[in-house]
Enzyme design. Structure first.
Site: not given
Ligand code: PMP
Length: 415
Positions: A127, A204, A207, A230, A370
């Site tokens: 991203h 990261d 997700q 999220k 993104c």
């Protein structure tokens, strides 16, 4: 459970809403909204400062939230820094390393200082939030930015990673799950390569955090970020996890109130982590809401959520593969996935496809999500992305697949 999410009962364009855009932002259960409102109506005060009872109550709630959210990722409370989201957390880390390069911080900060010839490694699937801060850091310090390529099936090229990560590598920053490909990346392998090279690892986890059991210390990662909104939580709050020795040695990024011990007109001394990274007034209500969100996820159970979403992903994948003209991005056989697919519709622009689905009450994301370089790598400028969460059902998936089946005929692009 769906009754906890009032918005899921809504009709959109004359159809019951099918919400398949949770990778962009999740819906929030009543419990999270109630927790924020309760805090503001009953306990609101400035934390860590006031000598009054209400301030102490607010501070306890805020610090209890830290303990809960840290525990959710397997960490101790002092290993969790509140941020405003993943983007803020990644910039914090990149700018802190930049400050170490300028000679700022405690003597221990020197371990992060970059020298000419040093390399920062990301993946082709990042991203922009986990790409541009590293581009900026490279530009500011003269370090070189390298990337691990993605193979045609959406998996990372680990052979390339093994030859790329070496003596010059100082940081390896990568996503746990790409927000376009949905594949769970091999964290252990990448951490092992980085460790051998003596490089810092930055994960990261945006997700992955809402979708699978996450034990950051067990993954051996040095630093990791996630976004509250999220993972059923409020906007404006996120977490930066760090190994204790790493957070302790990292210089601050933002400076100001609440992160200092003594201040003169010429200089200041800083608090230990996590407060050293929490300059200014923190998102107290959202942090308390996020603690309730992660308790909600834990109540359902992360293993159960992961199993449910993997099943939805398989059902979605099977349905989409049967439709002529649909090309799934990252359809690696047997890969561990979350409930997310991005795809190209031959002959129809992603935005038109998204509008058609919207007319049926189906909310998906269209564009490059993104992750423009990754789309370029797959030869497209945009894709349609459907992303599920714990509250999605087989019926949602079936309505979505039926919707996608109608796109090309509607636009006269084929059967
Ligand atoms: N990384 C990934 C993989 C994401 O999906 C997102 C959000 N789309 C981000 C980082 C940035 O998160 P935020 O905008 O909440 O800071």
């Amino acid at each position: 459970m769906r009754e906890d999410f009032p918005i899921l009962g809504k009709s959109v364009n004359g159809h019951p809403l099918v919400y398949l855009d949770s990778a962009a932002t999740s819906q929030k259960p009543r419990q999270v909204l109630d927790a924020e409102r309760d805090f503001l109506t009953r306990s609101n005060a400035a934390v860590h400062r006031g000598a009054h009872t209400l301030a102490a109550e607010a501070t306890d709630l805020f610090e209890d939230a830290r303990t809960t959210v840290a525990g959710f990722v397997g960490a101790a409370p002092e290993q969790l820094v509140w941020t405003s989201g993943a983007t803020a957390g990644l910039n914090l880390v990149a700018y802190a390393i930049g400050n170490a390069t300028l000679g700022r911080g405690a003597p221990a900060s020197a371990r992060f200082a970059l020298r000419p010839g040093d390399e920062l490694v990301v993946t082709e699937a990042e991203h922009h939030a986990n790409l541009i801060p590293w581009q900026e850091l490279a530009t500011r310090t003269g370090a070189a930015l390298r990337h691990i390529p993605v193979r045609d099936d959406g998996t990372l090229d680990l052979d390339a990673a093994a030859s790329l990560i070496g003596d010059r590598t100082r940081v390896v920053a990568f996503t746990h799950v790409s927000n376009v490909l949905g594949i769970v990346n091999p964290v252990a392998e990448l951490v092992a390569l980085a460790r051998d090279a003596g490089a810092l690892t930055v994960l990261d986890a945006c997700q992955s955090a809402p979708h699978l059991p996450l034990d950051l210390p067990a993954l051996g990662i040095d630093l990791a970020v996630f976004s509250g909104h999220k993972m059923l939580g409020p906007y404006g709050v996120g977490g930066l996890y760090g190994r204790a020795d790493v957070l302790e040695a990292l210089p601050p990024f933002l400076t100001g109130g609440s992160m200092i011990t003594t201040v003169t007109l010429d200089s200041a001394e800083y608090l230990p982590a996590p407060q050293r990274f929490e300059a200014g007034t923190q998102p107290v209500g959202p942090a308390i809401g996020l603690a309730v969100a992660v308790r909600y996820l834990e109540g359902v159970g992360l293993p159960a959520i992961h199993a449910h979403e993997q099943r939805l992903a398989a059902r979605m994948g099977e349905g989409l593969r049967e439709i002529p003209g649909i090309r799934l991005l990252g359809d690696a056989a047997g890969a561990e996935r979350v409930g997310l697919w991005a795809f190209d519709v031959e002959g129809v622009h992603a935005h038109d496809a998204g509008q058609y689905l919207d007319s049926l009450g189906i909310a998906v994301r269209v564009g490059h999500h993104c992750a423009a370089p990754l789309h370029r790598r797959f030869g497209v400028t945009a894709s349609v992305r459907a992303s599920a969460a714990l509250y999605n059902t087989d019926d949602d998936v079936d309505r979505f697949v039926e919707g996608v089946r109608g796109i090309r005929p509607y636009f006269g692009a084929g059967a």
